[in-house]
Write an enzyme that holds these catalytic residues in place. Structure first.
Site, PDB file in Angstrom:
ATOM      1  N   ASP A 142       3.539  -8.677   1.648  1.00  0.00           N
ATOM      2  CA  ASP A 142       4.013  -7.908   0.498  1.00  0.00           C
ATOM      3  C   ASP A 142       5.057  -8.699  -0.265  1.00  0.00           C
ATOM      4  O   ASP A 142       6.040  -9.152   0.323  1.00  0.00           O
ATOM      5  CB  ASP A 142       4.602  -6.581   0.978  1.00  0.00           C
ATOM      6  N   GLY A 156       4.998 -10.602  -4.431  1.00  0.00           N
ATOM      7  CA  GLY A 156       4.432 -11.718  -5.180  1.00  0.00           C
ATOM      8  C   GLY A 156       3.002 -12.020  -4.809  1.00  0.00           C
ATOM      9  O   GLY A 156       2.525 -13.148  -5.004  1.00  0.00           O
ATOM     10  N   ASP A 173       6.959   2.578  -0.976  1.00  0.00           N
ATOM     11  CA  ASP A 173       8.290   1.983  -0.878  1.00  0.00           C
ATOM     12  C   ASP A 173       9.385   3.034  -0.985  1.00  0.00           C
ATOM     13  O   ASP A 173       9.484   3.743  -1.992  1.00  0.00           O
ATOM     14  CB  ASP A 173       8.486   0.958  -1.991  1.00  0.00           C
TER      15      ASP A 173
END
Length: 224
Positions: free
Chosen positions: A178, A180, A43
């Site tokens: 992507d 939860g 990320d």
């Protein structure tokens, strides 16, 4: 490294480094690999498109040298075209863009492909799958975000299940899920058509990334 083109029909998992221990990043990634991880979700956040600020090409290059897993760089940044050459040089296998931030999405996806990386686009919860119609031929995969971009540990948005199904119907491309993603939500996403399950908190917050990565992958595959 052609991770997405060689995925076939397999369901695989990978860690989101956002929740890893950055002081021991390579070690954390290797622990998830022992649990069956096949890709690393990297990320990248710039404190502009999203309020968080994370890491850049230098860290990506260090991680690429430290693991043989393919690294997928998710650019949650403004002006992503300016970072594509640096991440390609760092050795990442694929680069994911936010269509909201690419001034010329077609051109930037072409730049990714020309740099030798596989190319993907991330759909935020409010971004419709239909928006990809005119660039779908340039994509190797689509990332469906089941939380808002910017932070880990958010609650799963249930409407994302139908969005995965719609992306598969429209484009037939591999879908990465992507946000939860847990052993509870993973089977739902796989039943809808997701093949790559990315998890951060569910893998790193329990103290045993190897065990929790394996648990997530097994739960996802049960959705088949």
């Amino acid at each position: 490294m052609a991770f997405w083109r060689e995925l076939g029909e397999r369901v695989v998992g990978g860690p989101s480094i956002l929740s890893a221990d950055f002081a021991h990043l390579a070690k954390d990634v290797e622990r998830t690999k022992a649990g069956g991880a096949e890709v690393v979700h990297f990320d990248v956040m710039d404190n502009h498109f999203v309020p968080n600020l994370t890491v850049g090409p230098a860290v990506a290059a260090a991680l690429v040298r430290a693991t043989d897993l393919p690294v997928d760089a998710h650019l949650q940044v403004e002006r992503p075209e300016s970072l594509v050459p640096a991440f390609a040089e760092a050795g990442v296998a694929s680069i994911t863009l936010q269509p909201e931030t690419a001034l010329h999405l077609h051109r930037t996806l072409t730049l990714i492909k020309d740099s030798g990386c596989e190319a993907g686009v991330a759909l935020t919860p409010a971004t419709p799958p239909e928006s990809l119609r005119w660039v779908a031929h340039l994509l190797d995969y689509v990332l469906v975000m089941s939380v808002e971009p910017g932070f880990g540990g958010q609650r799963f948005i249930p409407e994302s299940v139908e969005k995965v199904r719609r992306v598969r119907e429209l484009y037939g491309l591999p879908v990465q899920a992507d946000g939860g993603i847990t052993p509870v939500t993973a089977p739902r996403m796989v039943r809808a058509g997701a093949q790559v399950l990315v998890a951060g908190s569910a893998v790193f917050d329990g103290g045993d990334p190897e065990r929790d990565m394996r648990k997530l992958i097994e739960a996802g595959r049960s959705g088949r």
